[in-house]
Write a protein that holds these residues in place. Structure first.
Motif: not given
Length: 348
Positions: A29, A31, A114-115, A117, A142, A153, A175-178
Motif C-alpha cells: 500500500n 501512502g 502504509a497502514n 498493523n 503502534t 500514529e 508514520e502509519k498513514s504514509t
C-alpha cells in the motif's frame, strides 16, 4: 571522534534484512504522494566508561547533517525519492533512490507499506531465499508521537543483536498513514581492556518531539524538547549545572521550544540565556513546575541560537540510582575489613 562502531552496525542491518533475499509480485500500500517532503537531522552521541563505570570521554548529541527526502515518482508500488544532505561543514550531497513497498526491493526502511498493523510485515510480499516470509521484519507496536501540536500514529520496529560478542540495537519508526520514515536510531557498544565505548546514531524528523539523556547511554533523567526549530545539539554540564541547546531555523521566522527537565536533574533558582545574553522571565520565557518536572517555554526569532538553562542546584556526581548500591558496597567493605582485623594475629 571515534566512529569505528558505526559502519559495522549499518553493515549488520543490510546483511540481516536483505542478504540472499528474493522478491515476489507486489501488492503493498503506497501512502506517500508525489511532491511530499520531510526534513530530518542526523546526529551522533558517544561515551567511554572505565571498568568502574565512570565516564572518561563524552561526545554530546551533535548533528552532522540535515537531510530532506522528497517523493519524486510513483509507479505501481515502486516509489522513487530524492535525498538532499546539507552537511554542517558546508558541503551538500544529493541522490535518488527507490523502494518497492510491496516486497522491500530497493532502498528498504526509508518507506514501508502504509497502514500496517501490529504483527504485520513491513513489506507484505517479502520472501526469503526459500520463498517463505520466515524472518521477515514486522511491526512490533503502534504508538503515538508528538509532532508540533499534533499526535502522530507511528509504527515501530525494534531488534537487538550481537556482533563479535558486542551488543547492538536498532529502532525504526514510520508514520502509519504514509509509511514514510519518522526516525531511526542505532546503538552499539564495544568493550576493550575493561573500557566500554558506546556510540548512538540518531536520525529524526524535524519538528518531532525529542527526548535527550544527559548521561547519553543511560536512561536516567530524560529531558524532553518540543520545538518548531531544528535541534542541532544538546549537552548537559554537571559541573556548571547547565543544559545547552543549539537551535536553528529560517532567518526571520518565529521559533519556540518547550524544554521539560526532571526536578531531580536541575532545581532551585534558574537563569536562562541565549547567545550569551540573559533572557527575561515573562518576556522571553516562562517556567512552570508540576512537582516532578520543570517546563521552560522559550520564544525567539530565528536564525541559529544557543540556549542555556543554568540552575543553582544539580544532580550530584553520583546519580541517585547509584547512591544505594554505593552505600551498600561501602558498608559491606567496612564489615569485611572489621572482621579481618578481628582475625589478625597480635604483632610480635
Amino acid at each position: 571522534m571515534n566512529r569505528k562502531i558505526v559502519l559495522p552496525l549499518v553493515f549488520v542491518l543490510v546483511v540481516m534484512l536483505f542478504s540472499g533475499v528474493e522478491f515476489a509480485s507486489a501488492k503493498g500500500n503506497v501512502g506517500v504522494v508525489v511532491g511530499q517532503t520531510a526534513d530530518y537531522t542526523y546526529a551522533i552521541s558517544r561515551t567511554v566508561r572505565d571498568s568502574n563505570g565512570s565516564l572518561t570521554e563524552s561526545t554530546p548529541f551533535t548533528v552532522d547533517y540535515l537531510e530532506t527526502i522528497t517523493i519524486q515518482k510513483i509507479s505501481g508500488t515502486n516509489v522513487t525519492f530524492e535525498f538532499k544532505r546539507d552537511l554542517l561543514n558546508g558541503t551538500t550531497e544529493t541522490g535518488t533512490s527507490w523502494v518497492n513497498v510491496s516486497d522491500g526491493d530497493g532502498t528498504g526502511f526509508v518507506i514501508i507499506s502504509a497502514n500496517r498493523n501490529v504483527g504485520g510485515l513491513l513489506y507484505p510480499d517479502w520472501v526469503n531465499e526459500n520463498g517463505t516470509s520466515e524472518g521477515a521484519p514486522s511491526i512490533n507496536e503502534t504508538v503515538l508521537l508528538k509532532c508540533g501540536d499534533a499526535m502522530m500514529e507511528v509504527n515501530h520496529l525494534n531488534f537487538t543483536y550481537w556482533v563479535d560478542e558486542q551488543p547492538g540495537s536498532e529502532n525504526y519508526y514510520w508514520e502509519k498513514s504514509t509509511g514514510l520514515i519518522v526516525k531511526w536510531s542505532i546503538s552499539g557498544s564495544e568493550t576493550e581492556d575493561g573500557t566500554v565505548e558506546t556510540v548512538n546514531i540518531h536520525f529524526q524528523r524535524v519538528g518531532l518531539e525529542q527526548v535527550f539523556y544527559p548521561y547519553i547511554d543511560s536512561k536516567e533523567y530524560p529531558v524532553t524538547v518540543n520545538s518548531d526549530s531544528t535541534i542541532l545539539g544538546f549537552e548537559f554540564n554537571q559541573t556548571e549545572k547547565q543544559l545547552r541547546l543549539d537551535v536553528t531555523g529560517k532567518t526571520g521566522t518565529y521559533g519556540s521550544c518547550d524544554v521539560v527537565v526532571p526536578g531531580g536533574l536541575l532545581w532551585g533558582t534558574f537563569s536562562l540565556s541565549m547567545d550569551g545574553y540573559a533572557l527575561v522571565e515573562g518576556d522571553d520565557y516562562s517556567i512552570t513546575y508540576d512537582g516532578a518536572y520543570y517546563t521552560f517555554s522559550i520564544s525567539y526569532i530565528h536564525s541559529s541560537h544557543t540556549i542555556e538553562i543554568v540552575a543553582s542546584d544539580a544532580v550530584p556526581e553520583f546519580p541517585a540510582w547509584m547512591i544505594l548500591p554505593l552505600f551498600m558496597t561501602a558498608t559491606l567493605l567496612a564489615v569485611m575489613l572489621y572482621r579481618k582485623r578481628l582475625r589478625r594475629p597480635a604483632a610480635l
